[in-house]
Design a protein around this motif. Structure first.
Motif, PDB file in Angstrom:
ATOM      1  N   LEU A 178       0.847  -1.191   0.000  1.00  0.00           N
ATOM      2  CA  LEU A 178       0.000   0.000   0.000  1.00  0.00           C
ATOM      3  C   LEU A 178       0.881   1.238   0.000  1.00  0.00           C
ATOM      4  O   LEU A 178       1.750   1.394   0.860  1.00  0.00           O
ATOM      5  CB  LEU A 178      -0.902   0.002   1.237  1.00  0.00           C
ATOM      6  CG  LEU A 178      -1.886   1.172   1.347  1.00  0.00           C
ATOM      7  CD1 LEU A 178      -2.891   1.164   0.195  1.00  0.00           C
ATOM      8  CD2 LEU A 178      -2.606   1.129   2.694  1.00  0.00           C
ATOM      9  N   VAL A 179       0.641   2.104  -0.977  1.00  0.00           N
ATOM     10  CA  VAL A 179       1.375   3.360  -1.096  1.00  0.00           C
ATOM     11  C   VAL A 179       0.405   4.487  -0.752  1.00  0.00           C
ATOM     12  O   VAL A 179      -0.696   4.570  -1.310  1.00  0.00           O
ATOM     13  CB  VAL A 179       1.939   3.540  -2.523  1.00  0.00           C
ATOM     14  CG1 VAL A 179       2.643   4.886  -2.673  1.00  0.00           C
ATOM     15  CG2 VAL A 179       2.882   2.389  -2.868  1.00  0.00           C
ATOM     16  N   GLY A 180       0.819   5.345   0.188  1.00  0.00           N
ATOM     17  CA  GLY A 180      -0.026   6.449   0.627  1.00  0.00           C
ATOM     18  C   GLY A 180       0.002   7.626  -0.331  1.00  0.00           C
ATOM     19  O   GLY A 180       0.747   7.641  -1.320  1.00  0.00           O
ATOM     20  N   ARG A 181      -0.807   8.608  -0.013  1.00  0.00           N
ATOM     21  CA  ARG A 181      -0.908   9.814  -0.849  1.00  0.00           C
ATOM     22  C   ARG A 181       0.430  10.536  -0.994  1.00  0.00           C
ATOM     23  O   ARG A 181       0.636  11.270  -1.951  1.00  0.00           O
ATOM     24  CB  ARG A 181      -1.918  10.786  -0.234  1.00  0.00           C
ATOM     25  CG  ARG A 181      -3.343  10.289  -0.266  1.00  0.00           C
ATOM     26  CD  ARG A 181      -4.266  11.352   0.343  1.00  0.00           C
ATOM     27  NE  ARG A 181      -5.626  10.901   0.439  1.00  0.00           N
ATOM     28  CZ  ARG A 181      -6.506  10.926  -0.573  1.00  0.00           C
ATOM     29  NH1 ARG A 181      -6.133  11.352  -1.748  1.00  0.00           N
ATOM     30  NH2 ARG A 181      -7.745  10.510  -0.386  1.00  0.00           N
ATOM     31  N   ASP A 182       1.324  10.320  -0.031  1.00  0.00           N
ATOM     32  CA  ASP A 182       2.635  10.970  -0.045  1.00  0.00           C
ATOM     33  C   ASP A 182       3.687  10.180  -0.821  1.00  0.00           C
ATOM     34  O   ASP A 182       4.845  10.564  -0.888  1.00  0.00           O
ATOM     35  CB  ASP A 182       3.121  11.214   1.383  1.00  0.00           C
ATOM     36  CG  ASP A 182       3.255   9.927   2.192  1.00  0.00           C
ATOM     37  OD1 ASP A 182       2.970   8.823   1.656  1.00  0.00           O
ATOM     38  OD2 ASP A 182       3.635  10.018   3.377  1.00  0.00           O
ATOM     39  N   GLY A 183       3.280   9.041  -1.411  1.00  0.00           N
ATOM     40  CA  GLY A 183       4.214   8.234  -2.194  1.00  0.00           C
ATOM     41  C   GLY A 183       5.061   7.300  -1.358  1.00  0.00           C
ATOM     42  O   GLY A 183       5.953   6.640  -1.886  1.00  0.00           O
ATOM     43  N   LYS A 184       4.784   7.195  -0.093  1.00  0.00           N
ATOM     44  CA  LYS A 184       5.545   6.303   0.787  1.00  0.00           C
ATOM     45  C   LYS A 184       4.784   4.996   0.993  1.00  0.00           C
ATOM     46  O   LYS A 184       3.557   4.980   1.047  1.00  0.00           O
ATOM     47  CB  LYS A 184       5.801   6.975   2.137  1.00  0.00           C
ATOM     48  CG  LYS A 184       6.742   8.167   2.043  1.00  0.00           C
ATOM     49  CD  LYS A 184       6.988   8.743   3.423  1.00  0.00           C
ATOM     50  CE  LYS A 184       8.010   9.818   3.501  1.00  0.00           C
ATOM     51  NZ  LYS A 184       8.360  10.609   2.416  1.00  0.00           N
ATOM     52  N   VAL A 185       5.537   3.901   1.122  1.00  0.00           N
ATOM     53  CA  VAL A 185       4.927   2.598   1.354  1.00  0.00           C
ATOM     54  C   VAL A 185       4.412   2.563   2.786  1.00  0.00           C
ATOM     55  O   VAL A 185       5.165   2.769   3.739  1.00  0.00           O
ATOM     56  CB  VAL A 185       5.925   1.448   1.091  1.00  0.00           C
ATOM     57  CG1 VAL A 185       5.270   0.101   1.361  1.00  0.00           C
ATOM     58  CG2 VAL A 185       6.435   1.503  -0.348  1.00  0.00           C
ATOM     59  N   LYS A 186       3.126   2.297   2.935  1.00  0.00           N
ATOM     60  CA  LYS A 186       2.466   2.322   4.236  1.00  0.00           C
ATOM     61  C   LYS A 186       2.236   0.935   4.810  1.00  0.00           C
ATOM     62  O   LYS A 186       1.969   0.804   6.003  1.00  0.00           O
ATOM     63  CB  LYS A 186       1.112   3.039   4.129  1.00  0.00           C
ATOM     64  CG  LYS A 186       1.213   4.446   3.598  1.00  0.00           C
ATOM     65  CD  LYS A 186       2.050   5.322   4.498  1.00  0.00           C
ATOM     66  CE  LYS A 186       2.077   6.752   3.978  1.00  0.00           C
ATOM     67  NZ  LYS A 186       2.811   7.645   4.853  1.00  0.00           N
ATOM     68  N   GLY A 187       2.312  -0.081   3.970  1.00  0.00           N
ATOM     69  CA  GLY A 187       2.073  -1.425   4.461  1.00  0.00           C
ATOM     70  C   GLY A 187       2.396  -2.473   3.421  1.00  0.00           C
ATOM     71  O   GLY A 187       2.478  -2.187   2.225  1.00  0.00           O
ATOM     72  N   ARG A 188       2.606  -3.670   3.936  1.00  0.00           N
ATOM     73  CA  ARG A 188       2.880  -4.828   3.093  1.00  0.00           C
ATOM     74  C   ARG A 188       2.189  -6.025   3.730  1.00  0.00           C
ATOM     75  O   ARG A 188       2.257  -6.197   4.951  1.00  0.00           O
ATOM     76  CB  ARG A 188       4.388  -5.073   3.016  1.00  0.00           C
ATOM     77  CG  ARG A 188       4.768  -6.285   2.199  1.00  0.00           C
ATOM     78  CD  ARG A 188       6.275  -6.439   2.152  1.00  0.00           C
ATOM     79  NE  ARG A 188       6.652  -7.611   1.367  1.00  0.00           N
ATOM     80  CZ  ARG A 188       7.895  -7.881   1.003  1.00  0.00           C
ATOM     81  NH1 ARG A 188       8.875  -7.060   1.359  1.00  0.00           N
ATOM     82  NH2 ARG A 188       8.156  -8.955   0.306  1.00  0.00           N
ATOM     83  N   TRP A 189       1.529  -6.818   2.914  1.00  0.00           N
ATOM     84  CA  TRP A 189       0.798  -7.965   3.420  1.00  0.00           C
ATOM     85  C   TRP A 189       1.118  -9.214   2.617  1.00  0.00           C
ATOM     86  O   TRP A 189       1.350  -9.151   1.409  1.00  0.00           O
ATOM     87  CB  TRP A 189      -0.711  -7.703   3.362  1.00  0.00           C
ATOM     88  CG  TRP A 189      -1.129  -6.611   4.285  1.00  0.00           C
ATOM     89  CD1 TRP A 189      -1.508  -6.744   5.583  1.00  0.00           C
ATOM     90  CD2 TRP A 189      -1.196  -5.215   3.999  1.00  0.00           C
ATOM     91  NE1 TRP A 189      -1.805  -5.518   6.118  1.00  0.00           N
ATOM     92  CE2 TRP A 189      -1.618  -4.556   5.165  1.00  0.00           C
ATOM     93  CE3 TRP A 189      -0.929  -4.448   2.852  1.00  0.00           C
ATOM     94  CZ2 TRP A 189      -1.790  -3.182   5.223  1.00  0.00           C
ATOM     95  CZ3 TRP A 189      -1.101  -3.080   2.909  1.00  0.00           C
ATOM     96  CH2 TRP A 189      -1.524  -2.457   4.089  1.00  0.00           C
ATOM     97  N   ALA A 190       1.081 -10.329   3.312  1.00  0.00           N
ATOM     98  CA  ALA A 190       1.379 -11.637   2.712  1.00  0.00           C
ATOM     99  C   ALA A 190       0.253 -12.098   1.807  1.00  0.00           C
ATOM    100  O   ALA A 190      -0.870 -11.588   1.844  1.00  0.00           O
ATOM    101  CB  ALA A 190       1.606 -12.658   3.828  1.00  0.00           C
TER     102      ALA A 190
END
Length: 174
Positions: A137-149
């Motif tokens: 998941l990439v947030g509005r700021d372009g940073k990765v906010k999460g990763r899921w299996a």
């Protein structure tokens, strides 16, 4: 593109081998999924499509889902880009973009995936994708906010996606 410093620097290829400029996604929330048509997790397409439509209805163009087909795990995505598009549409009614087929690990890994794995390593700090249907998941700021299996079901992502989508509203109310 090893010189990329931001999500918005990437220009991966779509299903027609045309560049997609991620700078166009500035200010949007983006869910990225590596997909496969012949995987035990393939039925997740149904859940992703349902979630995508639900979020699009409320948040319009603020949400983007992108599927990236990959054949690196058990040869579970053997088709051409056209085969993959047809499969997704006919079997699951997928309306979000399914990009061109890529590698997510190894020497030929797509630069986007190298960046995603660097930004959000997996369990024990591993910088590889373990299987099909991992999600970033990439947030509005372009940073990765999460990763899921792979085992994380699409509906489990609704809350973190909505939290990112709502950040714009909270910021505009200050």
């Amino acid at each position: 593109m090893s010189s990329a410093t931001s999500f918005y620097d990437f220009k991966p290829l779509d299903k027609r081998n045309q560049e997609v400029n991620f700078a166009d996604y500035k200010g949007k929330v983006v869910l990225i999924i590596n997909t496969a048509s012949k995987c035990g997790f393939t039925p997740q397409y149904e859940g992703f499509e349902k979630l995508y439509k639900q979020l699009k209805e409320k948040y319009n163009d603020d949400i983007v889902f992108l599927g990236f087909p990959c054949n690196q795990f058990g040869g579970q995505e053997p088709g051409t880009n056209d085969d993959i598009q047809s499969f997704c549409l006919v079997n699951y009614g997928v309306s979000f973009p399914i990009m061109g087929k890529i590698d997510v690990n190894g020497d030929n890994a797509a630069p986007l995936y190298n960046w995603l794995k660097e930004q959000q390593p997996g369990i024990l700090g591993l910088k590889r994708v373990k299987w099909n249907f991992e999600k970033f998941l990439v947030g509005r700021d372009g940073k990765v906010k999460g990763r899921w299996a792979s085992t994380t079901k699409p509906d489990a992502l609704e809350a973190p996606i909505v939290a990112e989508l709502e950040k714009k509203d909270a910021a505009s109310n200050l």
